[in-house]
Design a protein around this motif. Structure first.
Motif, PDB file in Angstrom:
ATOM      1  N   LEU A  21       0.829  -1.316   0.318  1.00  0.00           N
ATOM      2  CA  LEU A  21      -0.023   0.062   0.184  1.00  0.00           C
ATOM      3  C   LEU A  21       0.714   1.350   0.408  1.00  0.00           C
ATOM      4  N   LYS A  22       0.365   2.426  -0.391  1.00  0.00           N
ATOM      5  CA  LYS A  22       0.684   3.128  -0.551  1.00  0.00           C
ATOM      6  C   LYS A  22       0.176   4.206   0.385  1.00  0.00           C
ATOM      7  N   PHE A  23      -0.160   4.076   1.156  1.00  0.00           N
ATOM      8  CA  PHE A  23      -1.005   5.136   1.982  1.00  0.00           C
ATOM      9  C   PHE A  23      -1.431   3.817   3.531  1.00  0.00           C
ATOM     10  N   ASP A  24      -1.803   4.331   4.745  1.00  0.00           N
ATOM     11  CA  ASP A  24      -1.898   3.592   5.608  1.00  0.00           C
ATOM     12  C   ASP A  24      -3.666   3.737   5.554  1.00  0.00           C
ATOM     13  N   GLY A  25      -3.957   2.296   6.213  1.00  0.00           N
ATOM     14  CA  GLY A  25      -5.266   1.506   6.087  1.00  0.00           C
ATOM     15  C   GLY A  25      -5.284  -0.177   7.016  1.00  0.00           C
ATOM     16  N   TYR A  26      -6.723  -0.181   7.019  1.00  0.00           N
ATOM     17  CA  TYR A  26      -6.729  -1.093   7.850  1.00  0.00           C
ATOM     18  C   TYR A  26      -8.301  -2.127   6.942  1.00  0.00           C
ATOM     19  N   ILE A  27      -7.639  -3.854   6.752  1.00  0.00           N
ATOM     20  CA  ILE A  27      -8.226  -4.933   6.022  1.00  0.00           C
ATOM     21  C   ILE A  27      -9.177  -5.030   6.631  1.00  0.00           C
ATOM     22  N   GLU A  28     -10.333  -5.155   6.010  1.00  0.00           N
ATOM     23  CA  GLU A  28     -11.968  -5.369   6.500  1.00  0.00           C
ATOM     24  C   GLU A  28     -12.257  -7.311   5.752  1.00  0.00           C
ATOM     25  N   GLN A  62     -10.951  10.483  -1.709  1.00  0.00           N
ATOM     26  CA  GLN A  62     -12.299  10.371  -2.313  1.00  0.00           C
ATOM     27  C   GLN A  62     -13.361  12.288  -2.360  1.00  0.00           C
ATOM     28  N   ARG A  63     -13.250  11.929  -1.118  1.00  0.00           N
ATOM     29  CA  ARG A  63     -14.383  13.151  -1.072  1.00  0.00           C
ATOM     30  C   ARG A  63     -13.915  14.341  -1.702  1.00  0.00           C
ATOM     31  N   GLU A  64     -12.826  14.820  -1.449  1.00  0.00           N
ATOM     32  CA  GLU A  64     -11.496  16.048  -2.055  1.00  0.00           C
ATOM     33  C   GLU A  64     -11.579  15.787  -4.000  1.00  0.00           C
ATOM     34  N   TYR A  65     -11.342  14.650  -4.586  1.00  0.00           N
ATOM     35  CA  TYR A  65     -12.224  14.504  -6.034  1.00  0.00           C
ATOM     36  C   TYR A  65     -13.997  14.758  -6.128  1.00  0.00           C
ATOM     37  N   LEU A  66     -14.163  14.389  -5.833  1.00  0.00           N
ATOM     38  CA  LEU A  66     -15.738  14.778  -6.003  1.00  0.00           C
ATOM     39  C   LEU A  66     -16.055  15.976  -5.517  1.00  0.00           C
ATOM     40  N   ILE A  67     -15.754  16.644  -4.033  1.00  0.00           N
ATOM     41  CA  ILE A  67     -16.000  17.855  -4.302  1.00  0.00           C
ATOM     42  C   ILE A  67     -15.182  18.955  -5.839  1.00  0.00           C
ATOM     43  N   ALA A  68     -13.990  18.495  -5.914  1.00  0.00           N
ATOM     44  CA  ALA A  68     -13.701  19.138  -7.097  1.00  0.00           C
ATOM     45  C   ALA A  68     -14.304  19.293  -8.211  1.00  0.00           C
ATOM     46  N   ARG A  69     -14.717  17.581  -9.246  1.00  0.00           N
ATOM     47  CA  ARG A  69     -15.351  17.668 -10.017  1.00  0.00           C
ATOM     48  C   ARG A  69     -17.092  18.331  -9.785  1.00  0.00           C
ATOM     49  N   SER A  70     -17.556  18.245  -8.832  1.00  0.00           N
ATOM     50  CA  SER A  70     -18.451  19.319  -8.780  1.00  0.00           C
ATOM     51  C   SER A  70     -18.310  21.091  -8.839  1.00  0.00           C
ATOM     52  N   GLU A 111      -5.399  12.562  -9.577  1.00  0.00           N
ATOM     53  CA  GLU A 111      -3.490  12.094  -9.803  1.00  0.00           C
ATOM     54  C   GLU A 111      -3.434  11.458  -9.010  1.00  0.00           C
ATOM     55  N   ARG A 112      -3.862  11.905  -7.537  1.00  0.00           N
ATOM     56  CA  ARG A 112      -3.142  11.447  -6.136  1.00  0.00           C
ATOM     57  C   ARG A 112      -3.642   9.940  -5.884  1.00  0.00           C
TER      58      ARG A 112
END
Length: 431
Positions: free
Chosen positions: A126-133, A162-170, A195-196
């Motif tokens: 991974l390139k970011f922290d997360g939790y395996i569900e 994801q939210r940042e991208y959706l806000i930018a698209r809106s 891109e991120r």
């Protein structure tokens, strides 16, 4: 006529007759057709040509020695030449072979280890922290296909991106009627957010799903980057996965390597592209075709070997990493003047053969050797095509036999049979 006169007349007639006889030409003797018998140079033992005598005699079995005449005398022998009778040749089991031009090849044999192709190894990190569900692939050794889901991941960072991208698209849609500067700024923000997400490894299909839904995805599905086998699995359901941590090791084993150890003196016979055969104890009687892919540039100082990498197809997965393998690499054949390997006598300081000169005479001949094949060796100097060399005799005990001992075995066999020789005529003369 007086008596005195008659006497003088008879004396004169006698003197004239004698003078006439002496002065008259003598007739040539009639040819008889029988030439004068030549004188033998010496006499030779009927069974051992090395034993001679200056006078006629018989051997220990009562057989006459054979006369040797000047026109039949044997040529001067080279130093060290050994002469044997037919019985000694048979007893020693002497066999010969011809030095001849032939295609000489050598099979290089080595041992190796099966390894995965490094170009077909894949790590899932991974390139970011997360939790395996949730884990979709939860066992080492499990086969996976490219794009197959591996696990479900929840990440606050990913959710925020994801939210940042959706806000930018809106915002980009809302400013469609605005000025050019405002539209360009909002478009750059949307492209940067997208891109991120791409740089984090979000698949194109997930990005399309994000745009279609218009809402952030709570979990991300991480998929396999290639077809292969899970070699290692560090992922566990519910664990926290830190950025950079490798969760899966996947290897594509449809093609594998065999890394063989080739001895230093044989590495000159190996080149990339060369064909080879691989055998494994796990599959007796079966061979796997291979090709030399790479010859490593460094020599192992401890074993005096060089690694040679071979590439094999492994569609059935029979070849598994860390298996031991026997490798046979066939060197390219080349024309050469060759003799059987068994003909070579190596003293350690020089290499020689026994050259068959005929009539039971064997001459030691020093030779310079080249390429050693499976059952023959190249002769660079010392022999010509058609020469006969000894390839089998009882004195060839093992590879440690030296030339002195080998030639001595011939001489010892002769001297034991007959103590007399051509050099000792005085003893024969006493018989």
């Amino acid at each position: 006529m007086s008596v005195k006169t008659l006497t003088l007349l008879l004396i004169a007639l006698g003197i004239g007759a004698v003078a006439g006889y002496r002065l008259a030409p003598r007739p040539e003797p009639a040819a008889t057709g029988i030439a004068a018998a030549p004188t033998p140079l010496y006499y030779r033992h009927p069974m051992n040509p090395a034993v001679t005598s200056p006078v006629p005699m018989k051997d220990e079995m009562g057989m006459d020695y054979t006369p040797v005449y000047a026109e039949k005398a044997a040529p001067a022998a080279a130093p060290g030449t050994v002469s044997l009778g037919p019985d000694k040749v048979q007893k020693l089991g002497v066999a010969t072979a011809l030095a001849e031009l032939r295609d000489l090849a050598r099979t290089v044999r080595a041992v190796g280890v099966v390894e995965a192709d490094e170009r077909r190894l894949y790590n899932v990190a991974l390139k970011f922290d997360g939790y395996i569900e949730k884990l979709h692939v939860n066992a080492t050794g499990q086969r996976v296909k490219k794009g197959q889901p591996l696990f479900e991941l929840y990440s606050p960072e990913l959710l925020a991106a994801q939210r940042e991208y959706l806000i930018a698209r809106s915002g980009q849609n809302m400013l469609a009627e605005s000025g050019e500067i405002a539209r360009a700024g909002m478009e750059n923000l949307a492209q940067g957010s997208l891109e991120r997400l791409r740089n984090w490894g979000i698949a194109a299909g997930d990005l399309r799903a994000l745009e279609q839904r218009g809402a952030a995805l709570r979990t991300l599905t991480v998929r396999s980057p290639a077809d292969g086998v899970v070699m290692e699995k560090d992922a566990v359901a519910g664990m926290k996965a830190a950025a950079g941590a490798t969760l899966f090791h996947i290897a594509d084993l449809s093609k594998i390597w065999v890394v063989a150890q080739v001895y230093e003196q044989e590495i000159g016979l190996i080149a990339p592209g060369q064909t080879a055969e691989v055998k494994l104890d796990a599959y007796p009687g079966r061979t796997f075709p291979a090709k030399v892919d790479f010859v490593y540039p460094a020599l192992d100082a401890a074993t005096r070997t060089v690694k040679v990498r071979l590439e094999l197809d492994n569609p059935d997965g029979l070849l598994k990493p860390m298996m031991y393998a026997q490798v046979e690499l066939a060197a390219q054949p080349r024309p050469a003047l060759a003799i059987p390997t068994s003909a070579v006598l190596d003293s350690g300081r020089r290499t020689a053969v026994l050259l068959d000169q005929g009539d039971g005479r064997y001459e030691p001949r020093e030779v310079r050797l080249g390429l050693r094949g499976d059952d023959a060796v190249e002769v660079l100097d010392g022999l010509q095509a058609g020469d006969k060399v000894v390839v089998g005799a009882q004195f060839l005990i093992d590879a440690e036999s030296n030339l002195k001992g080998a030639f001595g075995a011939f001489n010892a066999a002769d001297t034991k049979a007959a103590p007399a020789s051509h050099a000792d005529h005085s003893e024969h003369g006493g018989h």
